[in-house]
Design a protein around this motif. Structure first.
Motif, PDB file in Angstrom:
ATOM      1  N   UNK A  99       0.814  -1.258  -0.002  1.00 23.91           N
ATOM      2  CA  UNK A  99      -0.047  -0.031   0.163  1.00 23.91           C
ATOM      3  C   UNK A  99       0.946   1.447   0.036  1.00 23.91           C
ATOM      4  N   UNK A 100       2.002   1.209   0.793  1.00 24.65           N
ATOM      5  CA  UNK A 100       2.811   2.374   0.914  1.00 24.65           C
ATOM      6  C   UNK A 100       4.119   2.009   0.518  1.00 24.65           C
ATOM      7  N   UNK A 101       4.668   2.195  -0.619  1.00 25.30           N
ATOM      8  CA  UNK A 101       5.901   1.524  -1.245  1.00 25.30           C
ATOM      9  C   UNK A 101       7.018   2.666  -0.888  1.00 25.30           C
ATOM     10  N   UNK A 102       6.486   3.969  -0.990  1.00 24.51           N
ATOM     11  CA  UNK A 102       7.822   5.034  -1.114  1.00 24.51           C
ATOM     12  C   UNK A 102       7.865   5.859   0.247  1.00 24.51           C
ATOM     13  N   UNK A 103       9.007   6.140   0.600  1.00 28.27           N
ATOM     14  CA  UNK A 103       9.215   7.317   1.477  1.00 28.27           C
ATOM     15  C   UNK A 103       9.675   8.647   0.800  1.00 28.27           C
ATOM     16  N   UNK A 104       9.125   9.944   1.153  1.00 28.88           N
ATOM     17  CA  UNK A 104       9.513  11.127   0.426  1.00 28.88           C
ATOM     18  C   UNK A 104       9.601  12.387   1.301  1.00 28.88           C
ATOM     19  N   UNK A 105      10.866  12.975   1.276  1.00 25.77           N
ATOM     20  CA  UNK A 105      10.893  14.231   2.046  1.00 25.77           C
ATOM     21  C   UNK A 105      10.754  15.329   1.082  1.00 25.77           C
ATOM     22  N   UNK A 106      10.281  16.443   1.510  1.00 25.01           N
ATOM     23  CA  UNK A 106      10.073  17.534   0.724  1.00 25.01           C
ATOM     24  C   UNK A 106      10.545  18.955   1.532  1.00 25.01           C
ATOM     25  N   UNK A 107      11.536  19.732   1.279  1.00 24.45           N
ATOM     26  CA  UNK A 107      12.057  20.792   1.774  1.00 24.45           C
ATOM     27  C   UNK A 107      11.222  21.788   1.660  1.00 24.45           C
ATOM     28  N   UNK A 108      10.791  22.479   2.692  1.00 22.07           N
ATOM     29  CA  UNK A 108       9.801  23.746   2.723  1.00 22.07           C
ATOM     30  C   UNK A 108      10.681  25.314   2.784  1.00 22.07           C
ATOM     31  N   UNK A 109      11.705  24.902   3.835  1.00 19.19           N
ATOM     32  CA  UNK A 109      12.544  26.204   4.156  1.00 19.19           C
ATOM     33  C   UNK A 109      13.968  25.973   4.661  1.00 19.19           C
ATOM     34  N   UNK A 110      14.823  26.605   4.256  1.00 21.65           N
ATOM     35  CA  UNK A 110      16.308  26.461   4.525  1.00 21.65           C
ATOM     36  C   UNK A 110      16.911  27.834   4.953  1.00 21.65           C
ATOM     37  N   UNK A 111      16.949  27.772   6.211  1.00 19.38           N
ATOM     38  CA  UNK A 111      17.434  29.191   6.737  1.00 19.38           C
ATOM     39  C   UNK A 111      18.866  29.068   7.385  1.00 19.38           C
ATOM     40  N   UNK A 122      10.697  20.908   6.668  1.00 17.86           N
ATOM     41  CA  UNK A 122      10.023  20.218   5.669  1.00 17.86           C
ATOM     42  C   UNK A 122       9.277  19.347   6.109  1.00 17.86           C
ATOM     43  N   UNK A 123       8.774  18.246   5.299  1.00 21.49           N
ATOM     44  CA  UNK A 123       7.786  17.161   5.700  1.00 21.49           C
ATOM     45  C   UNK A 123       8.291  15.590   5.173  1.00 21.49           C
ATOM     46  N   UNK A 124       8.016  14.828   5.769  1.00 20.28           N
ATOM     47  CA  UNK A 124       8.145  13.530   5.209  1.00 20.28           C
ATOM     48  C   UNK A 124       6.826  12.688   5.345  1.00 20.28           C
ATOM     49  N   UNK A 125       6.835  12.113   4.053  1.00 21.94           N
ATOM     50  CA  UNK A 125       5.680  11.243   3.807  1.00 21.94           C
ATOM     51  C   UNK A 125       5.851   9.715   3.785  1.00 21.94           C
ATOM     52  N   UNK A 126       5.456   9.085   4.873  1.00 24.30           N
ATOM     53  CA  UNK A 126       5.974   7.670   5.065  1.00 24.30           C
ATOM     54  C   UNK A 126       4.539   6.905   5.574  1.00 24.30           C
ATOM     55  N   UNK A 127       4.342   5.795   5.026  1.00 24.25           N
ATOM     56  CA  UNK A 127       3.119   4.921   5.398  1.00 24.25           C
ATOM     57  C   UNK A 127       1.694   5.719   5.450  1.00 24.25           C
ATOM     58  N   UNK A 128       1.846   6.512   4.343  1.00 23.48           N
ATOM     59  CA  UNK A 128       0.797   7.420   3.852  1.00 23.48           C
ATOM     60  C   UNK A 128       0.199   8.615   5.000  1.00 23.48           C
ATOM     61  N   UNK A 129       1.162   8.924   5.653  1.00 29.82           N
ATOM     62  CA  UNK A 129       1.359  10.048   6.707  1.00 29.82           C
ATOM     63  C   UNK A 129       2.236  11.093   6.460  1.00 29.82           C
ATOM     64  N   UNK A 159       3.964   7.874  12.337  1.00 28.99           N
ATOM     65  CA  UNK A 159       3.552   7.526  10.878  1.00 28.99           C
ATOM     66  C   UNK A 159       2.615   6.541  11.078  1.00 28.99           C
ATOM     67  N   UNK A 160       1.809   6.211  11.991  1.00 30.03           N
ATOM     68  CA  UNK A 160       0.844   5.350  12.281  1.00 30.03           C
ATOM     69  C   UNK A 160       1.243   3.828  12.448  1.00 30.03           C
ATOM     70  N   UNK A 161       2.418   3.817  12.631  1.00 34.85           N
ATOM     71  CA  UNK A 161       3.072   2.145  12.655  1.00 34.85           C
ATOM     72  C   UNK A 161       3.311   1.815  14.063  1.00 34.85           C
ATOM     73  N   UNK A 162       2.942   0.336  14.553  1.00 32.82           N
ATOM     74  CA  UNK A 162       3.098  -0.226  15.680  1.00 32.82           C
ATOM     75  C   UNK A 162       4.680  -0.297  15.912  1.00 32.82           C
ATOM     76  N   UNK A 163       4.954  -0.432  17.517  1.00 33.19           N
ATOM     77  CA  UNK A 163       6.277  -0.736  18.034  1.00 33.19           C
ATOM     78  C   UNK A 163       6.593  -1.970  17.357  1.00 33.19           C
TER      79      UNK A 163
END
Length: 199
Positions: A99-111, A122-129, A159-163
């Motif tokens: 269902x969730x094959x990829x992990x993506x990081x998107x940079x929003x700001x660099x100061x 930025x934000x990380x998309x993992x396991x649909x979260x 990211x909604x994943x169990x221990x």
């Protein structure tokens, strides 16, 4: 009066006091051989290092200011290698790879920070979260050569994943440490310049 204004504007332009329109950011050419992405994991009895053996990094820079304007890093979970084949398979099962094959990081700001480092937001998309992250990075620029190093800590429970627990005695720490080193250059793709000294 109009002639006077035009003359005054010409003087300002000649002196560089009126900035020209900003150029479009230039894409970075990533050197996959010298770039690394790793995740350090701790469990009850041992720690191990996961290596992402293949990933994509799209980085756009302001060529004049030598400043990163946009960045995105992504990878497929099948490219995460834990050092054990069975553990790799368990990772895919646990993360619901179908269902969730990829992990993506998107940079929003660099100061820029006072110590010469940079704060990345930025934000990380993992396991649909999607979750926001903030971490420090270091950047080295030498001519058209660039390198970026950074470290971040994330909690996979966010990211909604169990221990992860195995055999009722082994528990994987939900906080994992991510470390990356990216190298690339601005210029014609395929024309690799002389590189920084090897680490």
């Amino acid at each position: 009066m109009r002639g006077l204004l035009r003359g005054f504007q010409s003087v300002l332009l000649a002196g560089g006091l009126i900035a020209a329109a900003r150029a479009e950011p230039v894409m970075w050419h990533l050197d996959a051989r010298r770039s690394t992405l790793e995740v350090a994991v701790r469990s009850t009895f041992e720690g191990f290092l996961c290596r992402v053996v293949n990933f994509d990094a799209a980085v756009a820079m302001d060529e004049t200011l030598r400043r990163i304007e946009r960045a995105e890093v992504s990878f497929d979970l099948t490219d995460v290698k834990t050092g054990r084949v069975k553990r790799d398979a368990h990772l895919l099962e646990w993360s619901e790879y179908d269902r969730f094959a990829k992990v993506t990081f998107h940079l929003a700001d660099l100061s820029a920070a006072d110590d010469g480092t940079f704060t990345a937001r930025g934000s990380v998309m993992f396991h649909g979260v999607e979750k926001n992250v903030t971490f420090q990075v270091r950047s080295l620029v030498q001519g058209n050569l660039h390198s970026i190093d950074g470290e971040a800590t994330v909690d996979y429970r966010d990211f909604g994943l169990p221990v992860i627990r195995r055999f009722y005695v082994v528990t994987v720490n939900p906080r994992v440490w991510i470390k990356f080193h990216l190298q690339g250059w601005l210029g014609a793709e395929g024309r690799e310049p002389a590189w920084f000294p090897e680490k």
